[in-house]
Motif scaffolding. Structure first.
Motif, PDB file in Angstrom:
ATOM      1  N   LEU A 160       0.826  -1.207   0.000  1.00 20.20           N
ATOM      2  CA  LEU A 160       0.000   0.000   0.000  1.00 20.20           C
ATOM      3  C   LEU A 160       0.864   1.263   0.000  1.00 20.20           C
ATOM      4  O   LEU A 160       0.566   2.232  -0.704  1.00 20.20           O
ATOM      5  CB  LEU A 160      -0.937  -0.004   1.214  1.00 20.20           C
ATOM      6  N   VAL A 161       1.937   1.242   0.785  1.00 17.71           N
ATOM      7  CA  VAL A 161       2.854   2.384   0.787  1.00 17.71           C
ATOM      8  C   VAL A 161       3.606   2.471  -0.538  1.00 17.71           C
ATOM      9  O   VAL A 161       3.798   3.557  -1.104  1.00 17.71           O
ATOM     10  CB  VAL A 161       3.824   2.284   1.975  1.00 17.71           C
ATOM     11  N   LEU A 162       4.001   1.316  -1.050  1.00 14.18           N
ATOM     12  CA  LEU A 162       4.746   1.279  -2.306  1.00 14.18           C
ATOM     13  C   LEU A 162       3.903   1.775  -3.476  1.00 14.18           C
ATOM     14  O   LEU A 162       4.446   2.295  -4.454  1.00 14.18           O
ATOM     15  CB  LEU A 162       5.228  -0.152  -2.566  1.00 14.18           C
ATOM     16  N   ARG A 163       2.593   1.615  -3.383  1.00 13.91           N
ATOM     17  CA  ARG A 163       1.681   2.048  -4.452  1.00 13.91           C
ATOM     18  C   ARG A 163       1.860   3.525  -4.775  1.00 13.91           C
ATOM     19  O   ARG A 163       1.786   3.949  -5.942  1.00 13.91           O
ATOM     20  CB  ARG A 163       0.241   1.754  -4.026  1.00 13.91           C
ATOM     21  N   TYR A 164       2.105   4.340  -3.767  1.00 15.31           N
ATOM     22  CA  TYR A 164       2.255   5.781  -3.972  1.00 15.31           C
ATOM     23  C   TYR A 164       3.713   6.186  -4.152  1.00 15.31           C
ATOM     24  O   TYR A 164       4.032   6.996  -5.026  1.00 15.31           O
ATOM     25  CB  TYR A 164       1.642   6.537  -2.801  1.00 15.31           C
ATOM     26  N   ALA A 166      12.852   8.906  -4.647  1.00 15.70           N
ATOM     27  CA  ALA A 166      13.700   7.721  -4.795  1.00 15.70           C
ATOM     28  C   ALA A 166      14.448   7.426  -3.497  1.00 15.70           C
ATOM     29  O   ALA A 166      14.632   6.260  -3.128  1.00 15.70           O
ATOM     30  CB  ALA A 166      14.681   7.921  -5.946  1.00 15.70           C
ATOM     31  N   MET A 167      14.870   8.471  -2.780  1.00 17.13           N
ATOM     32  CA  MET A 167      15.508   8.260  -1.476  1.00 17.13           C
ATOM     33  C   MET A 167      14.530   7.633  -0.484  1.00 17.13           C
ATOM     34  O   MET A 167      14.895   6.723   0.269  1.00 17.13           O
ATOM     35  CB  MET A 167      16.027   9.583  -0.920  1.00 17.13           C
ATOM     36  N   VAL A 168      13.293   8.124  -0.474  1.00 14.16           N
ATOM     37  CA  VAL A 168      12.283   7.560   0.437  1.00 14.16           C
ATOM     38  C   VAL A 168      12.021   6.095   0.105  1.00 14.16           C
ATOM     39  O   VAL A 168      11.931   5.237   1.005  1.00 14.16           O
ATOM     40  CB  VAL A 168      10.985   8.386   0.347  1.00 14.16           C
TER      41      VAL A 168
END
Length: 318
Positions: A54-58, A75-77
């Protein structure tokens, strides 16, 4: 700054690498547990993967929108989230292998785990940089300079992963508990921080920056990877008679020490020999771009004005 539409291929490939490596790590965690505990571990990792997805989706979409720009903030996040979750799973896998040292542990599975990390971790970093899709890097010399910097970052990542892999590879002698924990979490911290520093330097490539602003990652890697790694491997060989020390990466660190020392000496010589007007021109900030035509600027159709490329634009392109 408004980001352009995301690159769908970049987002799909990044998500595939992240979730594929996470799925393999989950398989290791599940297989290392037996009985009712295996079902509980399976439920826990599935819930964790759903939350991470779910976090990766955004975050992956935001990182994919930065591919053609000079920014690499998202990209760092994404890198921080990936390494944070990956290393937590890796720690439990390492503890399970450590408990099974005297049992029947499959050495092939340990080698496969090391191979997975050595491919996915540097590969994801190169995907997040996306050098071949940087539209603002127009000259071949600038692109090759960036490719050389990324090559050293990938080597440092492999060096850190090799130090971690020496903890779960089939050993002949065991390190003390404090040495194992210090080695694992030292590499963990560097895997989190150093690639983010490299991505921040990549973000500055789209601007006209001074050379000393691009020396942060070489200095940090020289101190934290090349020097410390050589000392740690030498201590393991001398004090603990550890036969898992990689002689290849010891040689790599020695070569890196010599190469970076020559680079620093050459940089100091160039700065010392550079005249003050040229140094001031190099350190000044870039001129702001104007969207409107100045009131006294001549039109393109006026006679008597040569039409050709701007010398300022040519200087920035090189």
């Amino acid at each position: 700054m408004v980001l352009p539409p995301p690159d769908r291929r970049h987002v799909c490939l990044t998500t595939l690498v992240i979730m594929g490596s996470m799925a393999v790590m989950d398989a290791y965690l599940v297989e290392q547990n037996q009985g009712p505990r295996k079902v509980g571990v399976c439920i826990i990792v599935l819930v964790g993967d759903v939350c991470f997805l779910l976090v990766l989706r955004y975050v992956a979409v935001w990182a994919g929108a930065e591919v053609r720009t000079a920014r690499r903030g998202y990209a760092m996040v994404l890198w921080f989230l990936y390494i944070f979750a990956l290393e937590i799973k890796l720690y439990f896998i390492f503890q399970s292998y450590k408990a099974a040292r005297r049992g029947a542990a499959d050495p092939l599975a340990r080698k496969a785990l090391t191979l997975l990390l050595s491919v996915c971790v540097p590969g994801l970093f190169l995907l997040l940089v996306a050098l071949d899709r940087m539209e603002y890097v127009r000259t071949f010399r600038k692109r090759e300079d960036l490719r050389g910097r990324l090559f050293w970052v990938a080597l440092d990542l492999l060096d850190l992963l090799d130090m971690q892999a020496s903890l779960w590879e089939p050993p002949r002698t065991a390190l003390p508990l404090w040495a194992e924990g210090l080695t694992f979490f030292y590499c963990y911290a560097l895997l989190l921080v150093l690639p983010c520093v490299a991505l921040s330097e990549v973000s500055m490539q789209g601007e006209r920056v001074a050379p000393q602003k691009m020396m942060l990652y070489p200095v940090l890697s020289l101190a934290t990877v090349n020097v410390v790694a050589v000392l740690a491997r030498a201590a393991n060989m001398a004090l603990f008679r550890d036969s898992r020390v990689s002689a290849i990466f010891v040689g790599k660190n020695v070569v890196a020490l010599a190469t970076k020392a020559c680079t620093f000496l050459e940089y100091r010589r160039q700065v010392r020999d550079l005249p003050p007007p040229a140094l001031a021109l190099e350190l000044q900030p870039p001129a702001p771009r104007r969207n409107s035509v100045p009131p006294h600027a001549p039109l393109h159709g006026q006679p008597g004005r040569p039409h050709g490329p701007s010398p300022t634009r040519d200087a920035l392109d090189t």
